[in-house]
Design a protein around this motif. Structure first.
Motif, PDB file in Angstrom:
ATOM      1  N   UNK A 158       0.818  -1.214   0.000  1.00 35.38           N
ATOM      2  CA  UNK A 158       0.000   0.000   0.000  1.00 35.38           C
ATOM      3  C   UNK A 158       0.850   1.262   0.000  1.00 35.38           C
ATOM      4  N   UNK A 159       0.376   2.289  -0.731  1.00 40.73           N
ATOM      5  CA  UNK A 159       0.976   3.609  -0.626  1.00 40.73           C
ATOM      6  C   UNK A 159       2.299   3.724  -1.354  1.00 40.73           C
ATOM      7  N   UNK A 164       5.033   9.762   6.065  1.00 42.80           N
ATOM      8  CA  UNK A 164       3.679   9.487   5.603  1.00 42.80           C
ATOM      9  C   UNK A 164       3.170   8.148   6.112  1.00 42.80           C
ATOM     10  N   UNK A 165       1.861   7.960   6.238  1.00 47.77           N
ATOM     11  CA  UNK A 165       1.315   6.712   6.760  1.00 47.77           C
ATOM     12  C   UNK A 165       1.668   5.519   5.855  1.00 47.77           C
ATOM     13  N   UNK A 210       1.284   5.765  11.651  1.00 54.01           N
ATOM     14  CA  UNK A 210      -0.148   6.080  11.767  1.00 54.01           C
ATOM     15  C   UNK A 210      -0.563   7.182  10.806  1.00 54.01           C
ATOM     16  N   UNK A 211      -1.858   7.105  10.415  1.00 57.00           N
ATOM     17  CA  UNK A 211      -2.433   8.138   9.574  1.00 57.00           C
ATOM     18  C   UNK A 211      -3.532   8.862  10.330  1.00 57.00           C
ATOM     19  N   UNK A 212      -4.704   9.035   9.712  1.00 56.47           N
ATOM     20  CA  UNK A 212      -5.833   9.706  10.347  1.00 56.47           C
ATOM     21  C   UNK A 212      -6.344   8.870  11.520  1.00 56.47           C
ATOM     22  N   UNK A 213      -7.016   9.519  12.490  1.00 63.68           N
ATOM     23  CA  UNK A 213      -7.524   8.765  13.643  1.00 63.68           C
ATOM     24  C   UNK A 213      -8.378   7.578  13.217  1.00 63.68           C
ATOM     25  N   UNK A 215       9.415   3.991   0.121  1.00 58.55           N
ATOM     26  CA  UNK A 215       9.952   4.290   1.450  1.00 58.55           C
ATOM     27  C   UNK A 215       9.867   3.095   2.395  1.00 58.55           C
ATOM     28  N   UNK A 216       9.395   1.947   1.893  1.00 61.39           N
ATOM     29  CA  UNK A 216       9.231   0.778   2.760  1.00 61.39           C
ATOM     30  C   UNK A 216       9.894  -0.430   2.122  1.00 61.39           C
TER      31      UNK A 216
END
Length: 411
Positions: free
Chosen positions: A227-228, A269-270, A310-313, A232-233
């Motif tokens: 994902x995303x 970033x998440x 983490x991203x949005x709550x 960076x991973x």
């Protein structure tokens, strides 16, 4: 004289008279024939049975054909003298003794002794062998490592004598490089590769204890999150493969490092975390014995999973699973001496924590599974429930086999 009277008629033919039988008999040496011969007798066959019987023999018919006296044997000739044997030619020079069969595992010592001093700079043979006098010939007589030596995964160092890693010596194995342009990593020596959140599956001890020189792969790599922005991973690279083979002894008072690498995640970033790499594979083969001193270490542990960001709550980005522990194999002619068994490290890697702000309500991205080796890789985070949390990697395998000719097992 008066006239001749008429001729009377011919009377009937009378009966046929008896035939004559001739008999030849061997006459033994004696009065009739000094040297033997043949007796000849004849007589009328009165009863017509063609056998000369004694009462039918005409005594006057008996004759003897006698053998002459044997001639004398000529004198034996005198044997001529035997000729003298010529001188023996000189023996040719003896060729070098070849190594029989599986003993070739220990090499021929043709590269001489190899010593890496503690005062020498780091030596990286993973990038090439230009610094060695004999290039890629790693068949030494004796090996002594007191500095840091980096080797490519799959390297075999051979010695007709001893291999010694001193207290300040380090052999570091380059990790198995993973192709991170795609998500699926190489499975390495494991049974299966990590896939998405699932960790790879490692080898049972019954298989890992029977590794051979043809098993030149290290552990399996950790899975890279899908994902995303995955540039960076990264999943962790797996520990590499090392073989040390000595016809003499192997003594380790320093360090062998074949550990799997921890997964990497950079930027703010998440993102979900990748899985850790499986531990490496180390085989020691000795016709003598293997000694692991109190300060000697062999590290083939799995790498750790990366934490999610983490991203949005309420959104959960999974953490990576730990890499499975590696494989260490001792093959030796005498029971090994191990001062501290805990210095043989084949533990699994730890989990990466999920990234979440507040209470998790939505799983946005699963964590990557850990790579396997001797132990299974741990699963990455796969759901928001407690049962779906990331898992550590399982412990790998350590085995010892003692046999008079250990190279026969490994060859």
């Amino acid at each position: 004289m008066g006239p001749q009277g008429l001729r009377g008629e011919v009377g009937p033919q009378g009966p046929q008279g008896p035939g004559v039988v001739v008999e030849n008999m061997v006459e033994q040496p004696g009065g009739n024939c000094q040297h033997g011969g043949v007796r000849i007798r004849a007589g009328a066959d009165g009863n017509g049975n063609r056998v000369l019987e004694e009462h039918e023999v005409d005594p006057s018919s008996t004759q003897y054909l006698c053998n002459g006296a044997p001639g004398s044997m000529g004198a034996q000739g005198i044997q001529g003298p035997t000729g003298e044997a010529g001188p023996t030619g000189p023996s040719g020079a003896q060729g070098p003794q070849g190594e029989p069969g599986a003993l070739a595992l220990y090499g021929d010592g043709s590269a001489g002794d190899f010593t890496h001093f503690s005062t020498s700079p780091l030596r990286n043979l993973a990038i090439g062998y230009g610094s060695l006098a004999n290039g890629a010939n790693l068949m030494f007589r004796n090996v002594r490592i007191d500095g840091t030596l980096i080797l490519a995964s799959g390297t075999t160092i051979r010695a007709t004598g001893d291999i010694i890693i001193g207290p300040t010596g380090v052999i570091a194995i380059n990790p198995e490089q993973q192709v991170q342009s795609v998500n699926s990593p190489d499975r390495g020596i494991a049974t299966s590769a990590a896939e998405d959140y699932q960790g790879g599956r490692g080898l049972d001890l019954g298989r890992s204890a029977l590794l051979t020189r043809f098993d030149l792969r290290g552990g399996g790599g950790g899975f890279r999150p899908k994902h995303g922005n995955t540039t960076n991973a990264f999943g962790g690279e797996a520990g590499g493969r090392l073989i040390l083979a000595a016809r003499g002894n192997i003594i380790i008072n320093g360090n062998i490092d074949a550990a799997g690498r921890t997964a990497q995640l950079t930027g703010g970033q998440p993102l979900a975390g990748g899985g850790g790499g499986g531990g490496g594979v180390v085989t020691l083969v000795s016709r003598g014995t293997i000694t692991l001193g109190a300060n000697g270490f062999i590290r083939a542990n799995g790498g750790n999973g990366a934490n999610g960001i983490a991203g949005a709550p309420g959104q959960l980005y999974g953490g990576g699973g730990g890499g499975g522990g590696g494989i260490v194999q001792f093959l030796t002619a005498s029971a090994p001496s191990i001062a501290n068994a805990s210095n043989i490290v084949v533990t699994g890697g730890t989990v990466g924590n999920a990234g979440v702000s507040g209470a998790a309500t939505t799983l946005v991205a699963v964590g990557g599974g850990g790579g396997a080796s001797g132990g299974d890789g741990g699963d990455g985070t796969k759901s928001t429930v407690a049962g779906g949390a990331a898992e550590p990697g399982n412990t790998g395998d350590f085995s010892t086999t003692v046999t008079p000719q250990p190279e026969l097992i490994f060859y």
